[in-house]
Write a protein that holds these residues in place. Structure first.
Motif, PDB file in Angstrom:
ATOM      1  N   GLU A 105       0.856  -1.152   0.036  1.00  0.00           N
ATOM      2  CA  GLU A 105      -0.138  -0.125  -0.080  1.00  0.00           C
ATOM      3  C   GLU A 105       1.041   1.238   0.085  1.00  0.00           C
ATOM      4  OE1 GLU A 105      -2.469  -0.823   3.462  1.00  0.00           O
ATOM      5  OE2 GLU A 105      -2.989  -2.776   2.426  1.00  0.00           O
ATOM      6  N   HIS A 106       2.197   1.094  -0.077  1.00  0.00           N
ATOM      7  CA  HIS A 106       3.163   2.146   0.003  1.00  0.00           C
ATOM      8  C   HIS A 106       4.066   2.273  -0.984  1.00  0.00           C
ATOM      9  CE1 HIS A 106       1.436   3.883   3.643  1.00  0.00           C
ATOM     10  NE2 HIS A 106       1.396   2.284   4.077  1.00  0.00           N
ATOM     11  N   GLY A 107       3.652   1.500  -2.140  1.00  0.00           N
ATOM     12  CA  GLY A 107       4.817   1.352  -3.213  1.00  0.00           C
ATOM     13  C   GLY A 107       4.638   2.527  -4.492  1.00  0.00           C
ATOM     14  N   LEU A 108       5.452   2.378  -5.441  1.00  0.00           N
ATOM     15  CA  LEU A 108       5.415   3.233  -6.402  1.00  0.00           C
ATOM     16  C   LEU A 108       4.096   3.620  -7.058  1.00  0.00           C
ATOM     17  CD1 LEU A 108       8.592   2.121  -8.187  1.00  0.00           C
ATOM     18  CD2 LEU A 108       8.455   4.112  -6.617  1.00  0.00           C
ATOM     19  N   SER A 109       3.356   2.617  -6.961  1.00  0.00           N
ATOM     20  CA  SER A 109       1.957   2.885  -7.904  1.00  0.00           C
ATOM     21  C   SER A 109       0.910   3.691  -6.818  1.00  0.00           C
ATOM     22  CB  SER A 109       1.117   1.565  -8.034  1.00  0.00           C
ATOM     23  OG  SER A 109       0.886   0.764  -6.879  1.00  0.00           O
TER      24      SER A 109
ATOM     25  N   TYR B 130       7.741  11.189   1.336  1.00  0.00           N
ATOM     26  CA  TYR B 130       6.382  11.646   1.525  1.00  0.00           C
ATOM     27  C   TYR B 130       6.192  12.708   0.296  1.00  0.00           C
ATOM     28  CZ  TYR B 130       4.032  10.118   5.978  1.00  0.00           C
ATOM     29  OH  TYR B 130       3.337   9.346   6.790  1.00  0.00           O
ATOM     30  N   ARG B 131       5.060  12.775  -0.143  1.00  0.00           N
ATOM     31  CA  ARG B 131       4.736  13.586  -1.168  1.00  0.00           C
ATOM     32  C   ARG B 131       3.505  14.639  -0.745  1.00  0.00           C
ATOM     33  NH1 ARG B 131       7.529  10.076  -3.566  1.00  0.00           N
ATOM     34  NH2 ARG B 131       8.459  10.213  -5.354  1.00  0.00           N
TER      35      ARG B 131
ATOM     36  N   LEU C 185       2.866   8.332   1.724  1.00  0.00           N
ATOM     37  CA  LEU C 185       4.219   7.683   2.126  1.00  0.00           C
ATOM     38  C   LEU C 185       4.484   6.818   1.255  1.00  0.00           C
ATOM     39  CD1 LEU C 185       6.341   7.274   4.304  1.00  0.00           C
ATOM     40  CD2 LEU C 185       4.613   5.781   5.450  1.00  0.00           C
ATOM     41  N   THR C 186       5.834   6.557   0.719  1.00  0.00           N
ATOM     42  CA  THR C 186       6.295   5.406  -0.117  1.00  0.00           C
ATOM     43  C   THR C 186       7.628   5.169   0.406  1.00  0.00           C
ATOM     44  OG1 THR C 186       7.166   6.994  -1.686  1.00  0.00           O
ATOM     45  CG2 THR C 186       5.056   6.159  -2.190  1.00  0.00           C
ATOM     46  N   TYR C 187       7.608   3.651   0.316  1.00  0.00           N
ATOM     47  CA  TYR C 187       8.949   3.034   0.640  1.00  0.00           C
ATOM     48  C   TYR C 187       8.844   1.601  -0.177  1.00  0.00           C
ATOM     49  CZ  TYR C 187       5.998   0.995   4.234  1.00  0.00           C
ATOM     50  OH  TYR C 187       4.902   0.170   4.977  1.00  0.00           O
TER      51      TYR C 187
END
Length: 115
Positions: free
Chosen positions: A32-36, A57-58, A46-48
């Motif tokens: 749920e926090h990947g590139l997509s 974070y964007r 949040l992405t990781y």
């Protein structure tokens, strides 16, 4: 009335000394926090990845244009820090220093290809 600008801010950081419980929780949520899932939102996205080393974070930040990109970066970093501290309190996520990249969407020049 001051002119408002919309900024897109990417706040980057590094996870530090993750406890086993935090590591397990983050890995359980990694899909749920990947590139997509990257989105610029006011509350932050949040992405990781599975390595659990770096994160980003964007944010979309609307701020007075007179305050400039520095204020947008500071606001986004405060939001990211608050979210990460809340996550840290819940599952033990810790992180290092944050750094930001800011784009002022109201002054961004778009080059269109000729026809």
């Amino acid at each position: 009335m001051a002119t408002q600008h919309t900024y897109r801010v990417i706040v980057r950081g590094t996870f530090s000394e993750l406890a086993d419980g935090a590591r397990a929780w983050l890995l359980g949520e990694v899909e749920e926090h990947g590139l997509s899932q990257m989105r610029f939102t006011p509350e932050g996205s949040l992405t990781y990845d599975r390595v659990l080393k770096h994160f980003s974070y964007r944010f979309v930040v609307v701020s007075d244009a007179a305050d400039g990109e520095e204020m947008a970066a500071a606001l986004a970093e405060d939001r990211a820090e608050a979210a990460l501290k809340a996550l840290g309190g819940a599952v033990g996520v810790t992180f290092g220093e944050l750094r930001s990249t800011v784009t002022d969407m109201d002054t961004m020049k778009i080059n269109r290809k000729g026809r």
